[in-house]
Design a protein around this motif. Structure first.
Motif, PDB file in Angstrom:
ATOM      1  N   THR A  72       0.828  -1.211   0.000  1.00 35.15           N
ATOM      2  CA  THR A  72       0.000   0.000   0.000  1.00 35.15           C
ATOM      3  C   THR A  72       0.860   1.258   0.000  1.00 35.15           C
ATOM      4  OG1 THR A  72      -1.717  -1.186   1.223  1.00 35.15           O
ATOM      5  CG2 THR A  72      -1.862   1.212   1.184  1.00 35.15           C
ATOM      6  N   ASP A  73       1.916   1.255   0.825  1.00 37.16           N
ATOM      7  CA  ASP A  73       2.773   2.435   0.962  1.00 37.16           C
ATOM      8  C   ASP A  73       3.456   2.781  -0.355  1.00 37.16           C
ATOM      9  OD1 ASP A  73       4.121   4.538   2.210  1.00 37.16           O
ATOM     10  OD2 ASP A  73       5.797   3.270   2.825  1.00 37.16           O
ATOM     11  N   TRP A  74       3.904   1.765  -1.071  1.00 39.42           N
ATOM     12  CA  TRP A  74       4.624   1.996  -2.330  1.00 39.42           C
ATOM     13  C   TRP A  74       3.757   1.767  -3.570  1.00 39.42           C
ATOM     14  CZ3 TRP A  74      10.173  -0.503  -1.497  1.00 39.42           C
ATOM     15  CH2 TRP A  74      10.853   0.251  -0.522  1.00 39.42           C
ATOM     16  N   HIS A  75       2.458   1.556  -3.364  1.00 34.82           N
ATOM     17  CA  HIS A  75       1.496   1.391  -4.475  1.00 34.82           C
ATOM     18  C   HIS A  75       1.923   0.266  -5.434  1.00 34.82           C
ATOM     19  CE1 HIS A  75      -0.144   5.165  -3.025  1.00 34.82           C
ATOM     20  NE2 HIS A  75       1.036   5.746  -3.185  1.00 34.82           N
ATOM     21  N   LEU A  76       2.100  -0.930  -4.852  1.00 32.17           N
ATOM     22  CA  LEU A  76       2.563  -2.087  -5.629  1.00 32.17           C
ATOM     23  C   LEU A  76       1.460  -3.123  -5.860  1.00 32.17           C
ATOM     24  CD1 LEU A  76       5.984  -2.636  -3.793  1.00 32.17           C
ATOM     25  CD2 LEU A  76       5.605  -1.474  -5.985  1.00 32.17           C
ATOM     26  N   GLN A  77       0.192  -2.674  -5.759  1.00 30.68           N
ATOM     27  CA  GLN A  77      -0.916  -3.624  -5.849  1.00 30.68           C
ATOM     28  C   GLN A  77      -0.949  -4.383  -7.170  1.00 30.68           C
ATOM     29  OE1 GLN A  77      -1.076  -0.545  -4.760  1.00 30.68           O
ATOM     30  NE2 GLN A  77      -2.273  -0.399  -2.862  1.00 30.68           N
ATOM     31  N   HIS A  78      -0.450  -3.778  -8.214  1.00 35.61           N
ATOM     32  CA  HIS A  78      -0.484  -4.425  -9.534  1.00 35.61           C
ATOM     33  C   HIS A  78       0.925  -4.776 -10.027  1.00 35.61           C
ATOM     34  CE1 HIS A  78      -4.718  -3.403  -9.688  1.00 35.61           C
ATOM     35  NE2 HIS A  78      -4.430  -2.129  -9.446  1.00 35.61           N
ATOM     36  N   SER A  79       1.833  -4.980  -9.100  1.00 32.02           N
ATOM     37  CA  SER A  79       3.223  -5.316  -9.457  1.00 32.02           C
ATOM     38  C   SER A  79       3.594  -6.658  -8.831  1.00 32.02           C
ATOM     39  CB  SER A  79       4.173  -4.209  -8.990  1.00 32.02           C
ATOM     40  OG  SER A  79       3.829  -2.955  -9.528  1.00 32.02           O
ATOM     41  N   ALA A  80       3.023  -7.723  -9.362  1.00 29.29           N
ATOM     42  CA  ALA A  80       3.230  -9.054  -8.794  1.00 29.29           C
ATOM     43  C   ALA A  80       4.704  -9.449  -8.792  1.00 29.29           C
ATOM     44  CB  ALA A  80       2.408 -10.086  -9.560  1.00 29.29           C
TER      45      ALA A  80
END
Length: 499
Positions: A72-80
């Motif tokens: 969440t902090d680094w906005h990696l929700q779509h970076s599997a």
């Protein structure tokens, strides 16, 4: 009081009450130990000998809770792929850490190598907590560095514990290593749960940085640990070896018998001029034992256990739709199961054959992975949380079979002449499996159902059972030297050994 003169030096051995041994003499070897006359309790030796497992477990478990906040902090929700690399970077470093530690331990000793690993734990933990915002590359690099210590612990601790433990208790005492590992995982899960109320930018940093605390405890404890007696004998430090054995063996007769046995084995190895290169290990008379030990270590990870331990919040999120940061109680539940299972193993470790426990455990683990996929086909509307129930069954069986027994076998199956290097090789193969599972699981679940992914791991569990039945000898109750003799009986198929 009994006085014994040894043949290897001009030192006088003093055995007091059949349980204490000190050395007096004018050799450098004798002086090194007479300057340290404080007796080290056996309980202290076994506890801190295995304490590296706490750090091992904390560092492989902490990312389970830290990852949802970091995501969440680094906005990696779509970076599997990025999530996979951050999670598995420790395991990637451990691949090399295990191999390097194995060779280093044969040169400078098990104790000194563990001290070096503890320092790496401290530095790597602090650097992880100080990662710059959106610094995925930095964090991956630091966690690879930290993985060197994790891999070293996985190789050094089993070797040290097996060389200190008597044959009749080796399974139980070596199993302490697994108890330490899962306790470290549970501590990390609890820390994650307690710290979840912090702002996300601080939560994951505190979670990662806290690993420095047990690392400092490990360093302080290992400073008092003695060196492995087998390493000392191998390096012709006989008086030192006798002194160390006096801490952990019940009588002078037991000490002299073990010294003689280790000496005999070492002498045979020197006369044979055994080639201990990687090619030599797999091509020489020890190849059966090397294949067995390395194979068990590899299968333990390729069976997919760490997919659960690293990603259980995300697994619950995908099954229920609830936020992963709200599912941090599940890792704690899995951690409790692991600790209870490891304690149960300590009760049964030396009562059942290694092969039998691995066979039963692997079979139930396989079914626990495959049945959810079958139920989803037969009952499409079944409660999605059923998969978590089956995963808990898997964890329960894994906790007292494959999880501890892998390191017991790695610690006791390799002959002295190749033990350090072979243990490092087994550890590296173990971490290759762990790395690939950690890296590929989020990518695989992005393209197929979780049930299908775990079914694949279930098939691998069945293959592991076949490997054990076909290639792994029984080692329960045998001395390390007796196990070594198995490799010399080339006319006896390994599959027959241990029946």
């Amino acid at each position: 009081m009994i006085l014994i003169y040894t043949d290897n030096s001009a030192s006088l051995q003093v055995i007091d009450d059949g349980n204490h041994l000190s050395s007096q003499g004018n050799t450098q070897e004798g002086m090194s130990m007479t300057q340290e006359q404080r007796r080290v309790p056996s309980g202290f030796i076994y506890f801190f000998g295995a304490f590296g497992g706490i750090l091992f477990g904390y560092d492989i478990g902490v990312m389970t809770g830290a990852l949802p906040f970091l995501e969440t902090d680094w906005h990696l929700q779509h970076s599997a792929a990025t999530l996979g690399w951050i999670t598995s970077a420790v395991m990637f470093g451990a691949i090399f850490g295990g191999a390097l530690a194995g060779q280093l331990a044969d040169r400078i000793g098990r104790r000194t190598s563990i001290l070096i690993a503890a320092l790496i734990f401290v530095v790597g933990s602090v650097l992880s907590a100080l990662a710059p915002y959106d610094g995925a590359g930095y964090l991956i690099g630091v966690r690879i560095f930290l993985g060197l210590a994790v891999g070293a612990a996985s190789a050094l601790v089993p070797a040290y514990m097996s060389e200190m433990a008597p044959a009749r208790l080796r399974g139980r005492l070596s199993g302490i290593n697994q108890t330490m590992i899962v306790s470290g995982m549970l501590i990390s899960y609890i820390a994650d749960f307690v710290l979840k109320g912090l702002p996300e930018a601080f939560a994951w940093r505190f979670m990662l940085g806290l690993a420095a605390v047990p690392a400092l405890v490990l360093f302080a404890g290992v400073l008092r640990l003695p060196e492995s007696p087998r390493f000392l004998v191998k390096n012709d430090r006989m008086a030192d070896a006798r002194t160390v054995l006096s801490y952990i063996r019940p009588s002078a007769e037991a000490i002299e018998a073990e010294i003689a046995q280790i000496q005999d084995t070492a002498q045979q190895e020197r006369q044979a001029h055994q080639d201990t290169s990687l090619i030599g290990m797999f091509g020489g008379k020890y190849r059966y034992l090397v294949v067995a030990g390395v194979g068990v270590a590899a299968f333990q990870q390729f069976q997919g256990a760490n997919a659960i331990f690293y990603y259980i919040p995300l697994i619950v999120n995908k099954a229920t739709g609830h936020a992963a940061t709200s599912a941090l109680l599940w890792p704690v539940i899995q951690g409790v199961i692991l600790v209870l299972g490891s304690l149960f193993f300590l009760l049964i470790a030396d009562k059942f054959n290694r092969r039998s426990l691995l066979t039963v455990g692997g079979t139930v683990m396989a079914l626990s992975f495959i049945l959810p996929a079958i139920l989803k086909i037969l009952v499409p509307q079944a409660n999605p949380m059923l998969i978590v129930v089956f995963l808990s069954i898997y964890v329960a069986l894994y906790s007292f079979t494959w999880a501890p027994l892998t390191w017991v076998i790695v610690g006791e199956i390799f002959p002295l002449v190749i033990r350090g290097r072979a243990s490092g090789l087994a550890s590296s193969f173990n971490w290759i499996g762990s790395f690939l599972v950690g890296l590929l699981f989020p990518i695989m679940t992005a393209s197929m159902s979780q049930e299908a992914v775990f079914a694949i791991f279930g098939v691998i569990c069945f293959l592991g059972v076949f490997f054990v039945r076909a290639f792994v000898p029984e080692t329960r109750g045998h001395t390390l030297e007796e196990i070594e003799q198995i490799s010399g009986k080339k006319s006896v198929p390994v599959v027959e050994v241990g029946r």
